[in-house]
Design an enzyme around this catalytic site. Structure first.
Site, short mmCIF file in Angstrom:
data_model
loop_
_atom_site.label_atom_id
_atom_site.label_comp_id
_atom_site.label_asym_id
_atom_site.label_seq_id
_atom_site.Cartn_x
_atom_site.Cartn_y
_atom_site.Cartn_z
N SER A 1 0.82 -1.22 0.00
CA SER A 1 0.00 0.00 0.00
C SER A 1 0.85 1.26 0.00
O SER A 1 0.37 2.35 -0.34
CB SER A 1 -0.91 0.01 1.23
OG SER A 1 -0.15 -0.03 2.43
N LYS A 2 2.13 1.15 0.35
CA LYS A 2 2.99 2.32 0.45
C LYS A 2 3.32 2.93 -0.91
O LYS A 2 3.78 4.07 -0.97
CB LYS A 2 4.29 1.96 1.19
CG LYS A 2 4.07 1.52 2.62
CD LYS A 2 3.42 2.60 3.47
CE LYS A 2 3.38 2.21 4.95
NZ LYS A 2 2.77 3.25 5.80
N ASP A 3 3.07 2.21 -1.99
CA ASP A 3 3.23 2.80 -3.32
C ASP A 3 2.39 4.07 -3.45
O ASP A 3 2.78 5.04 -4.09
CB ASP A 3 2.78 1.82 -4.41
CG ASP A 3 3.78 0.70 -4.65
OD1 ASP A 3 4.80 0.65 -3.95
OD2 ASP A 3 3.53 -0.12 -5.55
N THR B 1 7.65 1.37 2.72
CA THR B 1 7.68 2.73 2.18
C THR B 1 8.99 2.99 1.46
O THR B 1 9.03 3.61 0.39
CB THR B 1 7.48 3.78 3.30
OG1 THR B 1 6.26 3.52 3.97
CG2 THR B 1 7.46 5.19 2.72
#
Length: 346
Positions: free
Chosen positions: A47-49, A79
């Site tokens: 999800s850090k994209d 991240t």
């Protein structure tokens, strides 16, 4: 006339619009309907994209980040990988201060993406000069032409999920979501998504998942920082020993804590039941759902969406290593069959 080739321009175009997966086997004894937002479908497998691209492009738009600059960040691994990936495409150098709690797999992946990595001791206070927070800040202060992403205290962390994850979940559930459950580390994912969902329907219940050894749950309940809550734990990317301003506690209804051991086993269970190879925090959020179900949180009309933040490949030397699990004392007489799946033919 030649037909146009259908191809994406670069990997950054693949970020977002991740699938919602209905969970059936692992939830078969639970009341309600349960769905996972599988963030491993992002090109950087987490999800850090979303925040890496959003924060960097906002810094470019504002003129803070210019060609030839260096991006610096504090990270537990995911991240950092996303920032390194974006930096490759956009042509920036990347320096990452990483917690020693991060798996060797994650650290090797950061280096493979061209980032310079500083591994800092995990179990020191946030204001210790050796902590990854202070190391990143010091490098930024000393290096001209550097930009510090500072995800823990960056409002854009929240905004990235407000603009993407929240709308996606609302559309994918046709507005029928009743519960949103996510692990809370920096707090950006849960806060940004929750802000959007509660604007659409204030009745959506938002539950954060915290670790034992972290200060977030007690802070949410008392608004007091209690350093006595802090002690070492193993889960990466979950919980904190400080209070990130990227967490909007007002949009979170409650927190629930999970253990390192149960989260590790539940992650392995997800892989074996749903065929979805997930990371440590995915196990944590599923474990939280199990605990909430036992407390009677859900009914037959509940539509529960949880975030599965990253991919299991980043934990091969940890939760998917029998040796590591054994070293942590996570195998007992009940689950030793997990280690009995290999036979060597001589």
């Amino acid at each position: 006339m030649k037909q146009k080739i259908n191809a994406y321009d670069n990997v950054l175009d693949l970020i977002g619009n991740t699938p919602l997966l209905k969970l059936k086997k692992i939830t078969q004894n639970l009341i309600g309907n349960f769905y996972a937002k599988v963030e491993a479908f992002n090109p950087g497998h987490s999800s850090k994209d979303r925040i890496a691209l959003h924060i960097i492009e906002e810094a470019e738009r504002k003129g803070i980040l210019k060609p030839g600059d260096t991006i610096i960040e504090t990270t537990s691994g995911n991240t950092g990988f996303s920032i390194a990936m974006v930096s490759v495409i956009k042509g920036y150098d990347c320096i990452l201060a990483v917690s020693s709690k991060s798996s060797p797999d994650k650290i090797d992946m950061l280096r493979a993406m061209g980032a310079k990595v500083y591994v800092c001791p995990a179990h020191v206070s946030a204001d210790d000069p050796r902590s990854y927070y202070q190391v990143a800040r010091r490098m930024h202060d000393e290096m001209k032409g550097s930009v510090y992403i500072n995800q823990y205290f960056n409002e854009l962390n929240i905004d990235a999920h407000y603009q993407s994850t929240g709308p996606e979940i609302w559309e994918q559930t046709a507005g029928q979501i009743t519960h949103f459950i996510a692990c809370s580390g920096t707090g950006g994912t849960i806060s940004g998504t929750a802000r959007f969902l509660k604007e659409k329907n204030p009745a959506v219940k938002v539950i954060g998942v915290d670790a034992y050894g972290s200060v977030l749950k007690k802070y949410h309940e008392t608004r007091e920082f209690d350093s006595d809550e802090i002690y070492p734990y193993r889960i990466e990317g979950l919980g904190k020993n400080l209070i990130p301003t990227a967490t909007d506690f007002d949009v979170i209804d409650k927190f629930i804590k999970v253990t390192d051991e149960e989260s590790a086993h539940t992650a392995r269970e997800i892989s074996k039941t749903e065929g979805c190879f997930v990371g440590y925090t995915s196990g944590a959020v599923m474990q939280a759902v199990k605990q909430l179900a036992e407390e009677g949180e859900f009914d037959e009309n509940s539509n529960v969406v949880m975030i599965f933040p990253d991919h299991g490949s980043r934990y091969m030397s940890k939760i998917y290593s029998d040796d590591w699990m054994r070293a942590q004392g996570f195998f007992d007489a009940i689950n030793t069959e997990e280690t009995q799946k290999i036979e060597y033919i001589k």
